[in-house]
Design an enzyme around this catalytic site. Sequence first.
Site, PDB file in Angstrom:
ATOM      1  N   LYS A  95       2.639   3.650  -5.581  1.00 42.31           N
ATOM      2  CA  LYS A  95       2.348   2.608  -4.675  1.00 42.31           C
ATOM      3  C   LYS A  95       1.043   2.955  -3.903  1.00 42.31           C
ATOM      4  O   LYS A  95       0.586   2.317  -3.257  1.00 42.31           O
ATOM      5  CB  LYS A  95       3.345   2.287  -3.572  1.00 42.31           C
ATOM      6  CG  LYS A  95       4.523   2.026  -4.082  1.00 42.31           C
ATOM      7  CD  LYS A  95       4.678   1.244  -5.349  1.00 42.31           C
ATOM      8  CE  LYS A  95       4.385  -0.080  -5.136  1.00 42.31           C
ATOM      9  NZ  LYS A  95       4.075  -0.880  -6.436  1.00 42.31           N
ATOM     10  N   TYR A 288      -9.143  -7.804  -6.567  1.00 47.64           N
ATOM     11  CA  TYR A 288     -10.106  -7.667  -7.374  1.00 47.64           C
ATOM     12  C   TYR A 288      -9.450  -7.919  -8.979  1.00 47.64           C
ATOM     13  O   TYR A 288      -8.348  -7.177  -9.164  1.00 47.64           O
ATOM     14  CB  TYR A 288     -10.952  -6.546  -7.385  1.00 47.64           C
ATOM     15  CG  TYR A 288     -12.169  -6.799  -6.678  1.00 47.64           C
ATOM     16  CD1 TYR A 288     -13.495  -7.156  -7.133  1.00 47.64           C
ATOM     17  CD2 TYR A 288     -12.023  -6.407  -5.241  1.00 47.64           C
ATOM     18  CE1 TYR A 288     -14.387  -7.397  -6.197  1.00 47.64           C
ATOM     19  CE2 TYR A 288     -12.929  -6.488  -4.274  1.00 47.64           C
ATOM     20  CZ  TYR A 288     -14.279  -7.263  -4.735  1.00 47.64           C
ATOM     21  OH  TYR A 288     -15.331  -7.289  -3.881  1.00 47.64           O
ATOM     22  N   LYS A 304       2.291  -6.330  -8.486  1.00 47.11           N
ATOM     23  CA  LYS A 304       1.451  -5.451  -7.669  1.00 47.11           C
ATOM     24  C   LYS A 304       0.760  -6.603  -6.614  1.00 47.11           C
ATOM     25  O   LYS A 304       0.185  -7.504  -6.711  1.00 47.11           O
ATOM     26  CB  LYS A 304       0.305  -5.149  -8.468  1.00 47.11           C
ATOM     27  CG  LYS A 304       0.610  -4.195  -9.758  1.00 47.11           C
ATOM     28  CD  LYS A 304       1.196  -2.991  -9.295  1.00 47.11           C
ATOM     29  CE  LYS A 304       1.923  -2.243 -10.461  1.00 47.11           C
ATOM     30  NZ  LYS A 304       2.802  -0.938 -10.192  1.00 47.11           N
TER      31      LYS A 304
HETATM   32  P1  A3P Z   1       1.344  -3.492  -2.795  1.00 44.84           P
HETATM   33  O1  A3P Z   1       2.412  -3.954  -3.874  1.00 44.84           O
HETATM   34  O2  A3P Z   1       1.987  -2.801  -1.709  1.00 44.84           O
HETATM   35  O3  A3P Z   1       0.485  -4.276  -2.139  1.00 44.84           O
HETATM   36  P2  A3P Z   1       0.993   1.241  -7.999  1.00 44.84           P
HETATM   37  O4  A3P Z   1       0.283   0.656  -9.234  1.00 44.84           O
HETATM   38  O5  A3P Z   1       0.692   2.655  -7.925  1.00 44.84           O
HETATM   39  O6  A3P Z   1       2.535   0.888  -7.839  1.00 44.84           O
HETATM   40  O7  A3P Z   1       0.373   0.337  -6.578  1.00 44.84           O
HETATM   41  C1  A3P Z   1       0.616  -0.715  -6.355  1.00 44.84           C
HETATM   42  C2  A3P Z   1      -0.386  -1.130  -5.136  1.00 44.84           C
HETATM   43  O8  A3P Z   1      -1.710  -1.319  -6.017  1.00 44.84           O
HETATM   44  C3  A3P Z   1      -0.093  -2.318  -4.570  1.00 44.84           C
HETATM   45  O9  A3P Z   1       0.509  -2.206  -3.582  1.00 44.84           O
HETATM   46  C4  A3P Z   1      -1.632  -3.115  -4.473  1.00 44.84           C
HETATM   47  O10 A3P Z   1      -2.058  -2.956  -3.094  1.00 44.84           O
HETATM   48  C5  A3P Z   1      -2.544  -2.116  -4.921  1.00 44.84           C
HETATM   49  N1  A3P Z   1      -3.827  -2.457  -5.761  1.00 44.84           N
HETATM   50  C6  A3P Z   1      -4.785  -1.871  -5.874  1.00 44.84           C
HETATM   51  N2  A3P Z   1      -5.863  -2.738  -6.256  1.00 44.84           N
HETATM   52  C7  A3P Z   1      -5.217  -3.726  -6.949  1.00 44.84           C
HETATM   53  C8  A3P Z   1      -5.598  -4.686  -7.664  1.00 44.84           C
HETATM   54  N3  A3P Z   1      -6.695  -5.038  -8.037  1.00 44.84           N
HETATM   55  N4  A3P Z   1      -4.517  -5.607  -8.001  1.00 44.84           N
HETATM   56  C9  A3P Z   1      -3.168  -5.582  -7.391  1.00 44.84           C
HETATM   57  N5  A3P Z   1      -3.019  -4.638  -6.448  1.00 44.84           N
HETATM   58  C10 A3P Z   1      -3.915  -3.661  -6.595  1.00 44.84           C
END
Ligand code: A3P
EC number: 2.8.2.-
Length: 341
Positions: A95, A288, A304
């Site tokens: 996360k 983004y 995400k």
């Molecule tokens: P949230 O769902 O809490 O917002 P992982 O890929 O390690 O599971 O992490 C997920 C997190 O990546 C998401 O957490 C989100 O906030 C973050 N994130 C960072 N950049 C992102 C992007 N460009 N698009 C979507 N999520 C992104």
Amino acid sequence: MGLAVRTQSFWLCQGLVDFWSQAWEPLSVTCRLQPICPIEGRFGARSQAELPLRALQFKRGLLHEFRKGNASKDQVRLHDLVQQLPKAIIIGVRKGGTRALLEMLNLHPAVVKASQEIHFFDNDENYAKGIEWYRKKMPFSYPQQITIEKSPAYFITEEVPERIYKMNSSIKLLIIVREPTTRAISDYTQVLEGKERKNKTYYKFEKLAIDPNTCEVNTKYKAVRTSIYTKHLERWLKYFPIEQFHIVDGDRLITEPLPELQLVEKFLNLPPRISQYNLYFNATRGFYCLRFNIIFNKCLAGSKGRIHPEVDPSVITKLRKFFHPFNQKFYQITGRTLNWP
Ligand code: A3P
């Protein structure tokens, strides 16, 4: 349109040629590139609409296309493609933005991502299959490229540092972190969504994060433990020097990805190739998204960027206080200070 497609294809191609000619073995690589870039080359003439598709096949890894039946064994052989063990691994944190980081790094012409989380080092059954099994899970790439995989469970799994060390003691390790309380809530939100999908009920975050007997932070709760970054990192440091790690600020990757990616390019000794052109803010998603070329862009999946449940502010304060000393130690060890409360 035809001209635009051709120009764009050339742009992607040119990016590769530029990259290689500055970085490694310019001549041999230029030869290898020819069948990929001008499509009229070895595989005969194609329609212009197919040009960007070829480029995409390349970036997504021919193995992927191979499995889907879109690339032939001949193509793989003729392009001199290989399946390479990763030169860098995104080891966590769950996360933290691991998927976004992997996808964004994959914008670089010298990087080829392993699309799936492979879970080789943290899963005993997979590990028992041996290193060749792992290598075969990697996408096809040119020898001059680097393969990167991400499996966030690596960071917190006891056996993993030693196992990775045995594979490659000089591997580069990327850790993307977010403010620990936010990360814990994001972790909880993911599990909650899974329960809801199965029509199951689940505890409130507050109930899990705070021990009802002591009213203190519940350190047995996995989402809390995972956010004590320094504890996990200390285990890794028994095997790898700190110089082999790079800390990515996951909160900044959300709001301002380019400078974070540029730091990673530097850490991986890659020439700077990811630019603002490759990243555009999508107001609907609130994040983004990625632009490979004028034809192909993509945002991360809807899983995400979930909306987090509201959490009692007193619990947030308690958690932040709890994480504070661990964060200080983390800054001290890594040399990267993040503005966490
Ligand atoms: P949230 O769902 O809490 O917002 P992982 O890929 O390690 O599971 O992490 C997920 C997190 O990546 C998401 O957490 C989100 O906030 C973050 N994130 C960072 N950049 C992102 C992007 N460009 N698009 C979507 N999520 C992104």
